[in-house]
Design an enzyme around this catalytic site. Structure first.
Site, PDB file in Angstrom:
ATOM      1  CB  CYS A  99      -0.940  -0.008   1.200  1.00  0.00           C
ATOM      2  SG  CYS A  99      -1.814  -1.579   1.368  1.00  0.00           S
TER       3      CYS A  99
ATOM      4  CE1 TYR B 144     -18.828  20.105  19.358  1.00  0.00           C
ATOM      5  CE2 TYR B 144     -19.722  20.206  21.590  1.00  0.00           C
ATOM      6  CZ  TYR B 144     -19.290  20.841  20.433  1.00  0.00           C
ATOM      7  OH  TYR B 144     -19.327  22.204  20.357  1.00  0.00           O
TER       8      TYR B 144
HETATM    9  P1  FAD Z   1      -0.014 -10.231  -1.828  1.00  0.00           P
HETATM   10  O1  FAD Z   1       0.198  -9.180  -0.810  1.00  0.00           O
HETATM   11  O2  FAD Z   1       0.004  -9.845  -3.253  1.00  0.00           O
HETATM   12  O3  FAD Z   1       1.055 -11.367  -1.581  1.00  0.00           O
HETATM   13  C1  FAD Z   1       1.114 -12.506  -2.354  1.00  0.00           C
HETATM   14  C2  FAD Z   1       2.563 -12.967  -2.473  1.00  0.00           C
HETATM   15  O4  FAD Z   1       2.569 -14.314  -2.878  1.00  0.00           O
HETATM   16  C3  FAD Z   1       3.341 -12.193  -3.523  1.00  0.00           C
HETATM   17  O5  FAD Z   1       4.473 -11.572  -2.943  1.00  0.00           O
HETATM   18  C4  FAD Z   1       3.757 -13.257  -4.532  1.00  0.00           C
HETATM   19  O6  FAD Z   1       5.062 -13.060  -5.021  1.00  0.00           O
HETATM   20  C5  FAD Z   1       3.683 -14.528  -3.712  1.00  0.00           C
HETATM   21  N1  FAD Z   1       3.424 -15.729  -4.505  1.00  0.00           N
HETATM   22  C6  FAD Z   1       2.440 -15.912  -5.413  1.00  0.00           C
HETATM   23  N2  FAD Z   1       2.481 -17.163  -5.907  1.00  0.00           N
HETATM   24  C7  FAD Z   1       3.528 -17.778  -5.313  1.00  0.00           C
HETATM   25  C8  FAD Z   1       4.086 -19.071  -5.427  1.00  0.00           C
HETATM   26  N3  FAD Z   1       3.552 -19.978  -6.230  1.00  0.00           N
HETATM   27  N4  FAD Z   1       5.168 -19.371  -4.672  1.00  0.00           N
HETATM   28  C9  FAD Z   1       5.710 -18.448  -3.825  1.00  0.00           C
HETATM   29  N5  FAD Z   1       5.220 -17.216  -3.696  1.00  0.00           N
HETATM   30  C10 FAD Z   1       4.134 -16.868  -4.412  1.00  0.00           C
HETATM   31  N6  FAD Z   1      -5.138  -2.424  -0.018  1.00  0.00           N
HETATM   32  C11 FAD Z   1      -5.694  -1.626   0.916  1.00  0.00           C
HETATM   33  O7  FAD Z   1      -6.533  -2.100   1.687  1.00  0.00           O
HETATM   34  N7  FAD Z   1      -5.340  -0.312   1.026  1.00  0.00           N
HETATM   35  C12 FAD Z   1      -4.414   0.256   0.223  1.00  0.00           C
HETATM   36  O8  FAD Z   1      -4.094   1.443   0.353  1.00  0.00           O
HETATM   37  C13 FAD Z   1      -3.824  -0.552  -0.779  1.00  0.00           C
HETATM   38  N8  FAD Z   1      -2.907  -0.032  -1.625  1.00  0.00           N
HETATM   39  C14 FAD Z   1      -2.303  -0.854  -2.540  1.00  0.00           C
HETATM   40  C15 FAD Z   1      -1.347  -0.305  -3.383  1.00  0.00           C
HETATM   41  C16 FAD Z   1      -0.711  -1.118  -4.319  1.00  0.00           C
HETATM   42  C17 FAD Z   1       0.306  -0.517  -5.227  1.00  0.00           C
HETATM   43  C18 FAD Z   1      -1.030  -2.507  -4.395  1.00  0.00           C
HETATM   44  C19 FAD Z   1      -0.334  -3.381  -5.384  1.00  0.00           C
HETATM   45  C20 FAD Z   1      -1.991  -3.045  -3.571  1.00  0.00           C
HETATM   46  C21 FAD Z   1      -2.643  -2.225  -2.634  1.00  0.00           C
HETATM   47  N9  FAD Z   1      -3.629  -2.731  -1.791  1.00  0.00           N
HETATM   48  C22 FAD Z   1      -4.219  -1.921  -0.854  1.00  0.00           C
HETATM   49  C23 FAD Z   1      -4.061  -4.144  -1.884  1.00  0.00           C
HETATM   50  C24 FAD Z   1      -3.349  -4.998  -0.857  1.00  0.00           C
HETATM   51  O9  FAD Z   1      -1.980  -4.776  -0.953  1.00  0.00           O
HETATM   52  C25 FAD Z   1      -3.684  -6.458  -1.104  1.00  0.00           C
HETATM   53  O10 FAD Z   1      -5.069  -6.605  -0.945  1.00  0.00           O
HETATM   54  C26 FAD Z   1      -2.981  -7.382  -0.145  1.00  0.00           C
HETATM   55  O11 FAD Z   1      -1.601  -7.249  -0.244  1.00  0.00           O
HETATM   56  C27 FAD Z   1      -3.354  -8.851  -0.456  1.00  0.00           C
HETATM   57  O12 FAD Z   1      -2.580  -9.710   0.275  1.00  0.00           O
HETATM   58  P2  FAD Z   1      -2.235 -11.172  -0.250  1.00  0.00           P
HETATM   59  O13 FAD Z   1      -1.394 -11.794   0.797  1.00  0.00           O
HETATM   60  O14 FAD Z   1      -3.474 -11.844  -0.661  1.00  0.00           O
HETATM   61  O15 FAD Z   1      -1.416 -10.949  -1.575  1.00  0.00           O
END
Ligand code: FAD
Length: 546
Positions: free
Chosen positions: A42, A424
């Protein structure tokens, strides 16, 4: 117990830490194919915009610190490439040396997240933003190549955050292309106009209702062909078109997904295999308001789901009941909060709703620094149950949105909002909090004291009789061409000027004086409707650019 986790960021790392807190003896292995775990996705747009100066500030944990604090074995640069569910094994590839090996598990947790959509041919001038490496690359590219024109394709949260962060670059022309009729899809079109105006005023061009047909690299530029046939040239394209769950690995192993590839889980985040859990951006969730399957890829839900997963693995049964899509966004000096559902979801799902729009001040107006905010809320016309809210303003947007998110989560009605006792003192709020005022305004309509109408509805009427009850000075400043002016304080003495046989649509600046006017006129036998949001909302959201 041996637990293998795939993915080491929001969902995966949080699950690992909770697991360790619950079970000191479990063997926990976390696989992450990237270089980092537990980084702040984020924060990435703010790193690109130099608000966060050092990339290290984005790294919340390292494999070393995770080992030291939680005794978790973190294997970065190692990708899980196959799930062998029948043998309870995963196949892993070491990205550094290409070596492939297997690891067994008792429980497997899938937190692979979602990848940015990218339907265009590969090019160094097309970039997406998901992880620290992407952010470093974008920043480096901009510093080294000094692009004069950057086009952001997709006007969601990340696209808008990037636009703001890049707008500080000198001599850079920035465009956002969006195929819908407004930016930030969870907003309604009228509220989105606040965003459009703010971005435009800060030099960001927005092209709406125009999808991208094709992208080509021509000489040193990118050429973008739009659906209407127009072409745009750009030095760099940032793709922010949304994300797709990264679930091919799971699908290949027979884990059930919906038609869009999101993994289907139960309330404990178990997949169709009871030993395999999934969470975060990879899963389908229940929407708290619509009670139907939904996709809400946000950090908060991923973190809360992680706790549920770890709890269940350690025989503690807490449930994940669903998501609301509560989100917040800083856009220059304003903030935008969204929770629950918007008008298009109500229409799509045939959910009866009415709209309330108020524009209260962030705190008592006699105390310096009060600023006006706009709250648009949707509610059930019969019960007053709050279905969704969109809040725009400079201050207290987070507070008001969070209160309304809590209200929606607890299935509260407008009557409940009226009863909330919120803190408030003049620097913080008003005696009646904006949330209380919202409750009052909705209750007034449900109880039949006033009939409200939106500008959108008024504008569909043929030749409506519009009464403006603002002051002479406000009217002279600017008014609707057709509106008849009778200032509120003169209304009781000028009743004979108004038609009894017509419906009178009344507006003031934000809706309070028009409500009083409605009460006066309806008790004198007139047919009246209160135009919610008032002239302020008309100028800002219905006829924006002012
Ligand atoms: P991720 O955080 O994407 O993590 C998944 C990880 O799994 C990745 O690092 C990937 O490399 C790894 N992976 C995948 N497949 C494999 C595999 N087969 N083997 C090993 N590793 C693997 N959400 C908010 O609520 N507020 C915000 O302000 C916000 N801003 C954001 C800004 C950006 C630029 C981005 C990209 C996202 C933002 N989000 C925000 C969304 C939030 O980051 C995601 O919802 C959250 O990170 C999801 O978590 P996750 O663990 O499901 O996936």
């Amino acid at each position: 117990m041996k637990i293998v986790i795939v993915g080491g960021v929001a969902g995966g790392a949080t699950t690992a830490a909770r697991l360790r807190r619950l079970d000191e003896n479990a063997e926990i292995i976390l696989f992450e194919r990237g270089n980092h775990i537990s980084f702040a996705n984020c924060g990435l747009p703010y790193y690109i915009g130099d608000v966060i100066k050092e990339k290290e500030e984005l790294l919340l944990q390292t494999p070393k610190s995770f080992k030291k604090r939680f005794n978790i074995e973190v294997r970065v640069k190692q990708e899980v490439i196959k799930l062998k569910r029948e043998d309870k094994k995963v196949e892993v590839q070491n990205k550094e040396n290409g070596e492939i090996y297997e690891e067994t598990y008792d429980k497997l947790v899938l937190a692979p997240g979602a990848e940015p959509m990218n339907p265009f041919p590969k090019s160094t001038k097309i970039k997406t933003l998901r992880n620290v490496e992407d952010a470093v690359e974008i920043k480096k590219y901009i510093n080294e190549n000094r692009p004069k024109e950057i086009t952001i394709i997709g006007g969601g949260y990340i696209g808008v955050e990037l636009a703001e962060n890049l707008s500080k670059e000198k001599d850079l022309r920035l465009k956002i292309l969006e195929r819908n009729d407004h930016l930030i899809a969870p907003l309604d079109q009228d509220m989105a106009n606040f965003v459009h105006t703010k971005l435009n005023k800060n030099g960001i061009e927005i092209i709406l209702k125009n999808g991208v047909q094709e992208v080509k690299e021509i000489d040193s530029k990118m050429e973008i062909l739009l659906q209407n046939g127009n072409k745009i040239e750009s030095d760099l394209i940032l793709l922010c078109m949304g994300v797709i769950p990264e679930t091919n690995l799971a699908i290949r192993a027979g884990i059930k997904t919906n038609e869009k590839g999101s993994i289907i889980v139960n309330e404990w985040m178990q997949t169709n295999d009871e030993n395999v859990y999934a969470l975060g951006d990879a899963v389908q969730v229940n929407h708290i308001v619509t009670e139907s399957p939904s996709y809400i890829p946000l950090a908060g839900p991923a973190n809360r789901q992680a706790r549920v997963v770890a709890n269940h693995i350690c025989n503690r049964k807490t449930s994940y009941l669903g998501s609301l899509g509560s989100s917040i966004l800083k856009i220059f000096d304003c903030n935008l909060g969204i929770t629950g559902i918007n008008e298009s979801i109500c229409i799509r799902d045939h959910i009866p709703y009415k709209v309330m729009i108020i524009s209260p001040y962030s705190h008592a107006t006699y105390y310096p620094g009060a600023t006006q905010m706009t709250i648009k809320a949707l509610y059930d016309p019969k019960t007053g149950k709050i279905l969704g809210a969109q809040v725009w303003g400079k201050e207290s947007v987070d507070k008001i949105t969070d209160i309304l998110a809590t209200a929606i989560r607890m299935k509260m009605t407008a009557y409940d909002l009226e009863e909330l006792e919120l803190c408030y003192a003049p620097p913080f709020s008003s005696v009646k909090s904006p949330v209380n005022i919202l409750g009052n305004s909705i209750e007034n309509e449900i109880e039949g004291l006033v009939e409200n109408i939106t500008w959108k509805e008024v504008m569909k009427l043929e030749d409506p009789y519009i009464l403006d009850v603002r002051t002479n000075r406000e009217y002279e400043n600017s008014h609707l061409e057709k509106a008849v002016l009778i200032p509120l304080d003169e209304l009781r003495t000028r009743l004979e000027e108004l038609p009894k046989e017509r419906i009178i649509y009344i507006h003031c600046h934000t809706g309070l004086r028009s409500y009083i006017a409605c009460r006066i006129l309806s008790q004198n036998g007139f047919q009246v409707k209160n135009i919610i949001g008032g002239y302020y909302f008309y100028k800002k959201a219905i006829e924006p650019g002012n």
